[in-house]
Design an enzyme around this catalytic site. Structure first.
Site, short mmCIF file in Angstrom:
data_model
loop_
_atom_site.label_atom_id
_atom_site.label_comp_id
_atom_site.label_asym_id
_atom_site.label_seq_id
_atom_site.Cartn_x
_atom_site.Cartn_y
_atom_site.Cartn_z
N TYR A 1 -11.03 -0.96 -0.83
CA TYR A 1 -11.54 -0.18 0.74
C TYR A 1 -10.90 0.32 1.09
CZ TYR A 1 -8.97 -3.52 3.01
OH TYR A 1 -8.49 -4.87 3.73
N ARG A 2 -9.21 0.53 0.62
CA ARG A 2 -8.11 0.80 0.36
C ARG A 2 -7.01 0.74 -0.60
NH1 ARG A 2 -5.02 -2.82 5.33
NH2 ARG A 2 -3.36 -1.96 6.09
N TYR B 1 0.82 -1.30 0.05
CA TYR B 1 0.16 -0.08 0.32
C TYR B 1 0.68 1.52 -0.62
CZ TYR B 1 -4.30 -3.01 0.69
OH TYR B 1 -5.26 -3.36 0.65
#
Length: 526
Positions: free
Chosen positions: A482-483, A105
């Site tokens: 969602y991310r 991420y």
């Protein structure tokens, strides 16, 4: 701290190699000098050697796009307040991390080059664990391993819920980014209760019951009075969370993990339709996982064990892996928790449902023994520490990973469509569909690890284009993640509509008028 850091303490920090946008070299030098006055030179890093770990990314972009100007180590709230005053004075942007283990991420690197990284790993106190109410209060640098060790050392019979890279990750950072785990407490933000937040102006906010002097309910009642604020400090840049309350799960008298193996890719429809009612009814109480054969194989071995060609892994190779490694096309992991009587009753319901569906082979812990991947899945579902899932990065090699994580409703038809679409787009770019579904109460997180070789510029370019297309094509069909990693935060924010972006910006301007806190996080800027 490394020996070089101690050596650096003898002299003033070097001038940063990269400056924040809009900040002059003169102003940055003044800001650095003030940071040194607050923290000491050993806690202000600007030289290339010490900045290097904070530039390492697994996303498909150059490290230069995410290179910080400096790294600061703070140890207490008072230091953070002083740092923020300097940032406001000189308009220096600051990107806060807790343990910096957000692999796939964006890791520890900021969203854009030049931001100062505020590393809170030294704020690592476990402030309180209440074994009666089953709560904990922790600082940002506390890791899951540290908290587990604390529980064991003090003989406290409570279990954690943690993400797959459990030992080195931290509960505060994972929860604030709305990560998930695999126990009945797997929706981590749902199990969070009370925050301490340092706002951009240096004021300290305690959410929920935390603002009441002398309260004993900060970690037990989430809502407090008036608007509920905790949510706006997750996946945002409105404040720096310095303490977080969390609920822990009592150790059950009986724990029964199990696996259900399915032979065919198309079985995913029936898997969802069979197991969803059991999840909603809490017969299966934990966050189940439906892992495909590629995910299971990747966690255990490099792809070269079976295939050393280019492009996507052929279906014939996957069939060989299934046969030789004892894997299904889909591998379901779930567990039961409670008294023997509770577990026995629910086990009868589950086995009856699987038998009635006519698909799936149930494998118990006794049958699996100490084999992988069952063993590490069983550990995750009871909150034990494991690093097994990092094996994913061996699959293709080359250090490239981006998590694509769209949400789907727990309906077989949606799961079939998302699986088909993901395979199609990944295949177009010669990348593998390495995926699992993590099951909530009525939703599923469709987690796809877009693995690629960062050492190959052409493959990195393809991976970047692929990820962008995944976002856009899924978005056209009403699916959104969602991310997301730091390279695609703006594109993702656009999927949620202009009104949401405007509200986010309004809050940002009210709480952080100089825009110093993590500009660009979740697409939010002033």
């Amino acid at each position: 701290m490394p020996s070089k850091t101690k050596t650096a303490a003898a002299s003033a920090p070097e001038a940063p190699a990269v400056l924040p946008a809009g900040v002059s070299a003169t102003d940055m030098a003044s800001a650095i000098a003030e940071f040194v006055a607050i923290l000491g030179p050993q806690n202000v890093l600007t030289d290339a050697d010490h900045i290097a770990p904070y530039t390492k990314v697994m996303i498909a972009e150059s490290e230069d796009l995410h290179r910080p100007s400096a790294v600061l180590y703070a140890r207490e709230v008072g230091e953070i307040q002083k740092i923020l005053k300097v940032c406001n004075d000189y308009k220096v942007p600051i990107w806060t991390i807790s343990t910096g283990r957000n692999f796939g991420y964006g890791s520890a690197a900021p969203q854009s080059a030049g931001q100062v990284v505020l590393d809170l790993k030294h704020m690592n106190r476990i402030l309180e664990v209440d074994p009666v109410l089953c709560t904990a209060l922790v600082e940002p640098g506390v890791t899951y391993q540290q908290l587990k060790d604390y529980l064991e050392e003090h003989d406290i019979p409570l279990w954690l819920s943690c993400p797959a890279p459990s030992a080195i990750a931290g509960p505060l950072g994972n929860t604030v980014d709305r990560g998930v785990g695999y126990t009945p407490y797997g929706e981590h933000f749902m199990m969070q209760c009370g925050m301490e937040v340092v706002l951009a102006n240096g004021e300290v906010l305690r959410t929920g019951m935390g603002g009441v002097e002398g309260t004993s309910a900060w970690q037990v009642f989430k809502w407090g009075y008036g608007p509920y604020l905790d949510g706006i400090f997750t996946q945002s840049n409105y404040g720096i969370v310095t303490k977080m309350g969390m609920w822990l799960m009592p150790k059950p008298p009986v724990y029964k993990p199990f696996c259900i193996r399915y032979d065919n890719d198309e079985d995913i429809h029936d898997i969802v339709e069979t197991l969803r009612p059991l999840r909603i009814a809490n017969v299966i109480p934990n966050a189940m996982v439906f892992a495909n054969v590629m995910w299971e194989a990747a966690a255990l071995m490099p792809r070269s064990k079976y295939y050393d060609g280019t492009g996507t892994t052929p279906d014939s190779v996957l069939e060989e892996i299934k046969a030789k490694e004892g894997l299904g096309a889909w591998n379901v992991y779930a567990a039961l928790y409670g008294t023997k009587e509770q577990v026995d009753v629910n086990w009868q319901i589950i086995t009856g449902a699987i038998k009635a569906s006519g698909k799936g082979k149930i494998i118990t812990e006794e049958e699996a023994g100490d084999t992988q991947p069952f063993n590490y899945r069983a550990k995750l579902m009871r909150g034990d520490m494991t690093m097994q899932e990092f094996g994913l990065y061996r699959w293709r090699g080359g250090g490239g990973s981006m998590w694509f994580a769209p949400v789907t409703a727990a309906k077989g038809s949606e799961t079939v469509e998302q699986t088909r679409l993901a395979k199609e787009i990944l295949g177009e770019y010669g990348l593998d569909y390495v995926a699992e579904y993590i099951v909530g109460m009525r939703d599923m997180h469709h987690i796809i690890d877009v693995l690629y070789d960062r050492s190959d510029p052409e493959e990195m370019k393809r991976a970047h284009e692929c990820f962008g297309k995944l976002l856009s094509e899924f978005g056209k069909r009403g699916y959104a993640v969602y991310r997301v990693n730091t390279a695609f935060m703006d594109q993702t924010a656009d999927l949620y509509g202009p009104v949401k972006r405007k509200v986010d910006q309004t809050l940002k301007r009210a709480l952080d008028p100089n825009g110093i806190l993590a500009p660009g996080k979740s697409g939010i800027r002033i």
